[in-house]
Design an enzyme around this catalytic site. Structure first.
Site, PDB file in Angstrom:
ATOM      1  N   GLY A   1     -45.440  37.057  41.179  1.00  0.00           N
ATOM      2  CA  GLY A   1     -45.920  36.315  40.021  1.00  0.00           C
ATOM      3  C   GLY A   1     -45.437  36.944  38.731  1.00  0.00           C
ATOM      4  N   GLU A   2     -45.297  36.106  37.689  1.00  0.00           N
ATOM      5  CA  GLU A   2     -44.863  36.628  36.389  1.00  0.00           C
ATOM      6  C   GLU A   2     -45.338  35.694  35.286  1.00  0.00           C
ATOM      7  OE1 GLU A   2     -40.856  38.333  34.143  1.00  0.00           O
ATOM      8  OE2 GLU A   2     -40.684  37.347  36.097  1.00  0.00           O
ATOM      9  N   GLY A   3     -45.871  36.297  34.225  1.00  0.00           N
ATOM     10  CA  GLY A   3     -46.316  35.539  33.057  1.00  0.00           C
ATOM     11  C   GLY A   3     -45.689  36.098  31.803  1.00  0.00           C
TER      12      GLY A   3
ATOM     13  N   ALA B   1     -47.210  39.900  31.846  1.00  0.00           N
ATOM     14  CA  ALA B   1     -47.551  40.630  33.063  1.00  0.00           C
ATOM     15  C   ALA B   1     -46.713  40.158  34.246  1.00  0.00           C
ATOM     16  CB  ALA B   1     -49.039  40.467  33.378  1.00  0.00           C
ATOM     17  N   LYS B   2     -46.539  41.052  35.208  1.00  0.00           N
ATOM     18  CA  LYS B   2     -45.892  40.749  36.479  1.00  0.00           C
ATOM     19  C   LYS B   2     -46.825  41.190  37.595  1.00  0.00           C
ATOM     20  CE  LYS B   2     -41.210  41.652  34.691  1.00  0.00           C
ATOM     21  NZ  LYS B   2     -40.006  42.524  34.816  1.00  0.00           N
ATOM     22  N   VAL B   3     -46.691  40.545  38.740  1.00  0.00           N
ATOM     23  CA  VAL B   3     -47.477  40.938  39.908  1.00  0.00           C
ATOM     24  C   VAL B   3     -46.527  41.175  41.067  1.00  0.00           C
ATOM     25  CG1 VAL B   3     -49.331  40.340  41.498  1.00  0.00           C
ATOM     26  CG2 VAL B   3     -49.450  39.564  39.122  1.00  0.00           C
TER      27      VAL B   3
ATOM     28  N   LYS C   1     -50.587  44.551  39.557  1.00  0.00           N
ATOM     29  CA  LYS C   1     -50.378  43.793  38.323  1.00  0.00           C
ATOM     30  C   LYS C   1     -49.914  44.761  37.241  1.00  0.00           C
ATOM     31  CE  LYS C   1     -52.740  40.618  35.130  1.00  0.00           C
ATOM     32  NZ  LYS C   1     -54.036  39.911  34.862  1.00  0.00           N
TER      33      LYS C   1
ATOM     34  N   ASP D   1     -64.710  32.957  32.229  1.00  0.00           N
ATOM     35  CA  ASP D   1     -63.461  32.221  32.474  1.00  0.00           C
ATOM     36  C   ASP D   1     -63.326  31.875  33.953  1.00  0.00           C
ATOM     37  OD1 ASP D   1     -61.075  30.954  31.810  1.00  0.00           O
ATOM     38  OD2 ASP D   1     -59.875  32.768  32.057  1.00  0.00           O
TER      39      ASP D   1
END
Length: 337
Positions: free
Chosen positions: A22-24, A27-29, A48, A141
């Site tokens: 995952g990547e935003g 951040a990366k996972v 993370k 959230d």
């Protein structure tokens, strides 16, 4: 295998990056193996990596330290387990339990749940939030994307970026609205201040229950004012094809009550007939966690802004061992939509 500075740093801590999952924006996972990656018994975890240079100053100085402090203090079978937190310069590495079956939102994209399975997951969510609220923590959230599923299909509540400590009295107050609009309560959309964040969590739990039953959110409108009107008028409907029971619909209504003073309390929800008809006993480790008197104090942080100003900061919560997880014996067969 990925070769990056992240990989090199983690390798020094006996952690081998297997792949990026995952990547935003900030951040990366990574999927990471602890110990010898060639050993079939090697534990798999998720790491993370947050880049503090890509987040706002407010997030880095307020929200991030608070989130990390909560993660290392919260200890519950249905809350994601964090093993350690490492810092390498401007990067923070959060090593946590890996949820092999992804998040609930993705899982529901092509599946319709039977009511026994909805009940099983919903009770796990209730237990986790009863524990959090008792410990003086609100999530703020909750959504299907923040509910993870382990390899044996048990729930893990994750993503505490907007969580905060509150007074454990009858009327804990909060002023800053946050969260995802389709899971936001009427008092949040109306701009009411202060609001009770515990009851905001309760509303969001109700939305999650509705999504599990209906594969869609109950209120959807790009215009906040129009969505608030729908909430106040209780304008939501169920798909006929899902054929949900009257008792389940009744329980959902107690959560999606626009008057926050009449909204159900979690302990009352556990006594609802739809819950009772499942004859599900609270697992022993959940009883132990929910009856814990271990205080969680915001005034006595384990991780703080001061901690994170140390480039090589390291916090080891526990050894890297597999988390005990209640086997989801009630996991029902799923039918395609």
């Amino acid at each position: 295998m990925i070769v990056t500075s992240d990989t090199s740093f983690l390798r020094r801590h006996n952690l081998t990056v297997w792949k990026k999952i995952g990547e935003g924006a900030f951040a990366k996972v990574y999927l990471v193996k602890f110990g010898n990656p060639e050993d079939e018994n090697t534990m798999t975890i998720a790491t993370k990596v947050i880049n503090k240079n890509r987040v706002s100053a407010k997030f880095a100085e307020k929200f991030l330290p608070r989130e990390l402090d909560m993660l290392v203090k919260l200890k519950h079978p249905y809350i994601v387990q964090v093993y350690s937190i490492l810092q390498n310069g401007y990067k923070v590495f959060i090593n946590m339990e890996y949820a092999a079956n992804g998040d609930l939102f993705t899982y529901l994209q092509n599946k319709t749940l039977e009511e026994p399975q909805i009940r099983s997951w919903f009770m796990q969510i209730l237990y986790a939030f009863m524990y959090m609220h008792r410990m003086g923590v609100v999530h703020r959230d909750l959504k299907c994307e923040n509910i993870l599923l382990t390899h044996n299909y048990n729930v893990r509540i994750a993503d505490f970026g907007f969580a905060r400590f509150v007074d454990r009295g009858r009327n804990p107050g909060a002023d800053t609205p946050c969260g995802t609009i389709t899971y936001s309560s009427p008092e949040l959309l109306s701009g009411k201040q202060p609001y009770n964040p515990v009851l905001v969590d309760v509303w969001a739990i109700g939305v999650v229950l509705f999504v599990m039953a209906n594969n869609a959110e109950p209120f959807r409108d790009k215009n906040k004012i129009e969505m608030h009107k729908k909430q106040m008028a209780k304008k939501y409907s169920f798909r006929r094809s899902n054929m949900r029971s009257r008792r389940l619909k009744d329980l959902i209504a107690t959560f999606l009550e626009p008057n926050c003073n009449k909204r159900t309390r979690l302990k009352d929800a556990l006594q609802h007939p739809w819950i009772k008809e499942g004859y599900i006993q609270m697992p022993e480790d959940v009883v132990a966690a929910n009856n814990s008197n271990r205080p969680i104090l915001s005034s006595n942080p384990v991780i703080s802004l001061k901690s994170l100003k140390v480039p090589g900061f390291r916090y080891q919560l526990t050894e890297y061992v597999k988390t005990d997880s209640i086997i989801n014996e009630g996991f029902a067969a799923l039918k395609k939509k």
